[in-house]
Design an enzyme around this catalytic site. Structure first.
Site, PDB file in Angstrom:
ATOM      1  N   HIS A  11      -9.065   1.513  -5.640  1.00 31.79           N
ATOM      2  CA  HIS A  11      -8.235   0.632  -4.809  1.00 31.79           C
ATOM      3  C   HIS A  11      -6.783   1.057  -4.966  1.00 31.79           C
ATOM      4  O   HIS A  11      -6.325   1.295  -6.087  1.00 31.79           O
ATOM      5  CB  HIS A  11      -8.391  -0.830  -5.217  1.00 31.79           C
ATOM      6  CG  HIS A  11      -9.782  -1.323  -5.026  1.00 31.79           C
ATOM      7  ND1 HIS A  11     -10.264  -1.677  -3.789  1.00 31.79           N
ATOM      8  CD2 HIS A  11     -10.798  -1.474  -5.904  1.00 31.79           C
ATOM      9  CE1 HIS A  11     -11.529  -2.031  -3.922  1.00 31.79           C
ATOM     10  NE2 HIS A  11     -11.884  -1.910  -5.199  1.00 31.79           N
ATOM     11  N   TYR A  15       0.790  -1.227   0.000  1.00 32.16           N
ATOM     12  CA  TYR A  15       0.000   0.000   0.000  1.00 32.16           C
ATOM     13  C   TYR A  15       0.827   1.284   0.000  1.00 32.16           C
ATOM     14  O   TYR A  15       0.262   2.367  -0.109  1.00 32.16           O
ATOM     15  CB  TYR A  15      -0.945   0.007   1.209  1.00 32.16           C
ATOM     16  CG  TYR A  15      -1.902  -1.158   1.205  1.00 32.16           C
ATOM     17  CD1 TYR A  15      -2.960  -1.202   0.312  1.00 32.16           C
ATOM     18  CD2 TYR A  15      -1.735  -2.227   2.080  1.00 32.16           C
ATOM     19  CE1 TYR A  15      -3.835  -2.273   0.292  1.00 32.16           C
ATOM     20  CE2 TYR A  15      -2.612  -3.305   2.075  1.00 32.16           C
ATOM     21  CZ  TYR A  15      -3.651  -3.321   1.170  1.00 32.16           C
ATOM     22  OH  TYR A  15      -4.516  -4.385   1.151  1.00 32.16           O
TER      23      TYR A  15
END
Length: 168
Positions: A123, A26
């Site tokens: 996302h 991430y």
């Protein structure tokens, strides 16, 4: 002067941990950093942006309802309206990163469809390059657009799309 379009940015479970949670997937950008950049960009696009994050499915559903002017029953929690000054104000579009609820929540899907507010699904990671259970989204077939795998830039791309290309 015409009023600016109001956009709601929703982030789901565990996204409050961005910057520290699995940075190899991430990255190191925090949710606060993403929200600050989004506010700046929204202003430059003459959009009004409200942000909301919750780890709780029901709170996300309530916030989606509020985005269309609907409110939870009096027996439900009133905490969203108290914490979010934009709650209850109708929005033109939603940008949503539903996190893990992408793959599990018919409730969030139904809330989005029930309000009729157009939405963009975002996302941070490329969910299609990850575990098989992450490949299915309950939202993507109804989203105006789906952006994944661009890291934090995905939020910027979503705002750019909403601000410049969506017809309200």
């Amino acid at each position: 002067m015409a009023s600016r379009h109001h956009i709601l940015l929703i982030n789901g479970p565990n996204l409050n941990l961005l910057g520290t949670r699995e940075p190899q997937i991430y990255g190191s950008t925090t949710l606060h950093d993403i929200e600050q950049a989004a506010q700046t960009q929204a202003s430059s696009l003459d959009l009004r942006l409200t942000t909301f994050q919750s780890n709780h499915e029901g709170a996300i559903i309530d916030r989606i309802h509020q985005a269309a002017g609907f409110f939870p029953s009096p027996s439900g929690p009133a905490t969203i309206a108290e914490a979010d000054p934009g709650a209850g104000e109708k929005v033109s579009a939603i940008i949503i990163n539903p996190g893990a609820y992408t793959h599990t929540s018919v409730g969030i899907r139904d809330a989005l469809l029930g309000t009729g507010i157009p939405f963009v699904e975002v996302h941070v990671s490329n969910v299609h390059a990850r575990e098989a259970f992450r490949h299915h989204s309950y939202l993507s077939d109804k989203a105006v657009a789906v952006i994944c795998g661009l890291g934090p830039y995905g939020y910027s791309a979503a705002l750019e799309f909403v601000g410049r290309h969506m017809k309200f």
